[in-house]
Design a protein around this motif. Structure first.
Motif, mmCIF file in Angstrom:
data_model
loop_
_atom_site.group_PDB
_atom_site.id
_atom_site.type_symbol
_atom_site.label_atom_id
_atom_site.label_comp_id
_atom_site.label_asym_id
_atom_site.label_seq_id
_atom_site.Cartn_x
_atom_site.Cartn_y
_atom_site.Cartn_z
ATOM 1 N N ILE A 124 4.355 4.732 -10.306
ATOM 2 C CA ILE A 124 3.689 5.490 -9.776
ATOM 3 C C ILE A 124 3.595 5.032 -7.973
ATOM 4 N N PHE A 125 3.009 6.323 -7.725
ATOM 5 C CA PHE A 125 2.518 6.537 -6.540
ATOM 6 C C PHE A 125 1.209 6.213 -5.807
ATOM 7 N N LEU A 126 1.297 5.746 -4.742
ATOM 8 C CA LEU A 126 -0.224 5.535 -4.224
ATOM 9 C C LEU A 126 -0.251 6.006 -2.710
ATOM 10 N N LYS A 127 -0.758 7.263 -3.052
ATOM 11 C CA LYS A 127 -0.362 7.793 -1.413
ATOM 12 C C LYS A 127 -2.245 7.462 -0.862
ATOM 13 N N PRO A 128 -1.640 7.541 0.652
ATOM 14 C CA PRO A 128 -3.502 7.365 0.983
ATOM 15 C C PRO A 128 -3.806 9.037 1.359
ATOM 16 N N PRO A 129 -5.460 9.177 1.795
ATOM 17 C CA PRO A 129 -5.706 10.435 2.256
ATOM 18 C C PRO A 129 -5.099 10.857 3.485
ATOM 19 N N SER A 130 -5.074 10.463 4.205
ATOM 20 C CA SER A 130 -3.651 11.063 5.434
ATOM 21 C C SER A 130 -3.703 10.085 6.079
ATOM 22 N N LEU A 131 -2.481 10.279 6.933
ATOM 23 C CA LEU A 131 -1.479 9.496 7.303
ATOM 24 C C LEU A 131 -2.810 8.649 8.565
ATOM 25 N N GLN A 132 -3.835 9.131 9.208
ATOM 26 C CA GLN A 132 -5.088 8.631 10.059
ATOM 27 C C GLN A 132 -5.780 7.755 9.969
ATOM 28 N N VAL A 133 -5.317 7.445 8.531
ATOM 29 C CA VAL A 133 -6.101 6.474 7.604
ATOM 30 C C VAL A 133 -5.796 4.818 7.389
ATOM 31 N N LEU A 134 -3.975 5.572 6.542
ATOM 32 C CA LEU A 134 -3.179 4.771 6.639
ATOM 33 C C LEU A 134 -2.966 3.383 8.250
ATOM 34 N N ARG A 135 -3.218 4.522 9.426
ATOM 35 C CA ARG A 135 -2.623 3.899 10.308
ATOM 36 C C ARG A 135 -3.687 3.019 10.418
ATOM 37 N N GLN A 136 -5.509 3.301 10.043
ATOM 38 C CA GLN A 136 -6.579 2.782 10.554
ATOM 39 C C GLN A 136 -6.436 1.464 9.810
ATOM 40 N N ARG A 137 -6.276 1.568 8.483
ATOM 41 C CA ARG A 137 -5.915 0.266 7.295
ATOM 42 C C ARG A 137 -5.283 -0.516 7.899
ATOM 43 N N LEU A 138 -4.294 -0.173 8.481
ATOM 44 C CA LEU A 138 -2.669 -1.090 8.584
ATOM 45 C C LEU A 138 -2.892 -1.973 9.568
ATOM 46 N N ALA A 139 -3.706 -1.509 10.321
ATOM 47 C CA ALA A 139 -4.421 -1.959 12.479
ATOM 48 C C ALA A 139 -5.746 -3.043 11.043
ATOM 49 N N ASP A 140 -6.749 -3.010 10.685
ATOM 50 C CA ASP A 140 -7.468 -3.321 10.247
ATOM 51 C C ASP A 140 -7.300 -4.381 9.373
ATOM 52 N N ARG A 141 -5.934 -4.622 8.647
ATOM 53 C CA ARG A 141 -5.648 -5.717 8.129
ATOM 54 C C ARG A 141 -4.870 -6.535 8.832
ATOM 55 N N GLY A 142 -4.796 -6.184 9.914
ATOM 56 C CA GLY A 142 -4.075 -7.039 11.015
ATOM 57 C C GLY A 142 -2.711 -8.404 11.178
ATOM 58 N N THR A 143 -1.854 -7.509 10.209
ATOM 59 C CA THR A 143 -1.131 -8.404 10.376
ATOM 60 C C THR A 143 -0.114 -7.799 10.941
ATOM 61 N N GLU A 144 -0.361 -6.740 11.695
ATOM 62 C CA GLU A 144 1.464 -5.928 12.609
ATOM 63 C C GLU A 144 1.067 -6.232 13.668
ATOM 64 N N THR A 145 1.910 -6.002 14.155
ATOM 65 C CA THR A 145 1.918 -5.919 16.538
ATOM 66 C C THR A 145 2.045 -4.348 16.142
ATOM 67 N N GLU A 146 1.936 -4.313 17.354
ATOM 68 C CA GLU A 146 2.177 -2.923 18.143
ATOM 69 C C GLU A 146 3.451 -2.190 17.133
ATOM 70 N N LYS A 147 4.425 -2.757 17.487
ATOM 71 C CA LYS A 147 5.882 -2.521 17.130
ATOM 72 C C LYS A 147 5.696 -2.737 15.724
ATOM 73 N N THR A 148 5.725 -3.433 14.411
ATOM 74 C CA THR A 148 6.387 -3.242 13.340
ATOM 75 C C THR A 148 4.994 -2.458 12.802
ATOM 76 N N LEU A 149 3.759 -2.157 13.350
ATOM 77 C CA LEU A 149 2.834 -1.365 13.062
ATOM 78 C C LEU A 149 3.421 0.503 13.257
ATOM 79 N N GLN A 150 3.540 0.896 14.535
ATOM 80 C CA GLN A 150 4.980 1.566 14.205
ATOM 81 C C GLN A 150 5.996 1.627 13.702
#
Ligand code: ADP
Ligand code: 5GP
Length: 192
Positions: A124-150
């Motif tokens: 099963i593949f869970l697809k984000p609505p867009s890459l922008q939304v994905l970036r936002q969710r990852l940033a909001d999760r607060g688990t990543e540095t700029e390097k690992t987020l990228q």
């Protein structure tokens, strides 16, 4: 299901931040017959993660020993040299006990698991609505540095090209809607 019958394999894939952990938790709460297969990784635990619960956190040397012993059904290097692998003994023990096994893994691992288990596995593949939304969710999760987020976003862009390899694609737009779709797909696959 009788206890003599081997369990099936449910593979949940999404780009990093796509909602696998959120959905996996719901699947485990909703279905008593499904158990999570804890993978091994060489990454460090995040705050709140426990050894043996989210992952078996191994040193690169320990991971390599298990590779050499043939303990992995599959393993992949995910980013920046960090490795993740599905432990064969754990998956087979759970299936042998009659449980369906839930895997939260990335695209290439999923393809390899599907080759092994074929119609006994549902990818099963869970697809984000867009890459922008994905970036936002990852940033909001607060688990990543700029390097690992990228690094995770670059990998995500590549992974989105693989959706055709999956048995089912679910867009994780609105959480409750996506969850209901996932729940129904799993119910149908495991037959309850
Ligand atoms: P993954 O395990 O695939 O990396 P997570 O389950 O950790 O993804 O989800 C990433 C972040 O996005 C989390 O903070 C989670 O709460 C949030 N999230 C997941 N699904 C949704 C959704 N449908 N709508 C809004 N936020 C979501
Ligand atoms: P995270 O660091 O966010 O927990 O996981 C990073 C990526 O590794 C995710 O896409 C996750 O699904 C994947 N992953 C976790 N365990 C395994 C595994 O055993 N094998 C493979 N191939 N990927 C895994």
């Amino acid at each position: 299901m009788t206890k003599q019958e081997k369990g099936k394999v449910i593979i949940l894939v999404a780009p990093s931040g796509g909602g696998k952990s959120t959905m996996a938790q719901r699947v485990l709460e909703a279905f008593d017959s499904v158990k999570f297969s804890v993978s091994a990784t060489t990454r460090s635990p995040r705050e709140g993660e426990k050894q043996g619960r989210e992952y078996y956190f191994l040193t690169p040397e320990e991971f390599q020993e298990r590779v050499d012993r043939g303990d992995f059904l599959e393993w992949e290097e995910f980013y920046n040299g960090i490795r993740y692998g599905t432990l064969r003994p754990d998956v087979e023990r759970l299936r042998g006990e009659g449980y369906h096994v839930l895997l939260d893994i990335e695209v290439l691992g999923a393809t390899n698991i599907k080759k092994i288990y074929r119609n006994q596995a549902l990818a099963i593949f869970l697809k984000p609505p867009s890459l922008q939304v994905l970036r936002q969710r990852l940033a909001d999760r607060g688990t990543e540095t700029e390097k690992t987020l990228q690094a995770r976003l670059e990998r995500a862009e590549k992974e989105l090209a693989y959706e055709d390899r999956f048995d089912v694609v679910i867009v994780n737009d609105e959480l409750e809607r996506a969850w209901e779709e996932l729940r129904d797909v799993i119910k149908q696959f495991i037959g309850r």
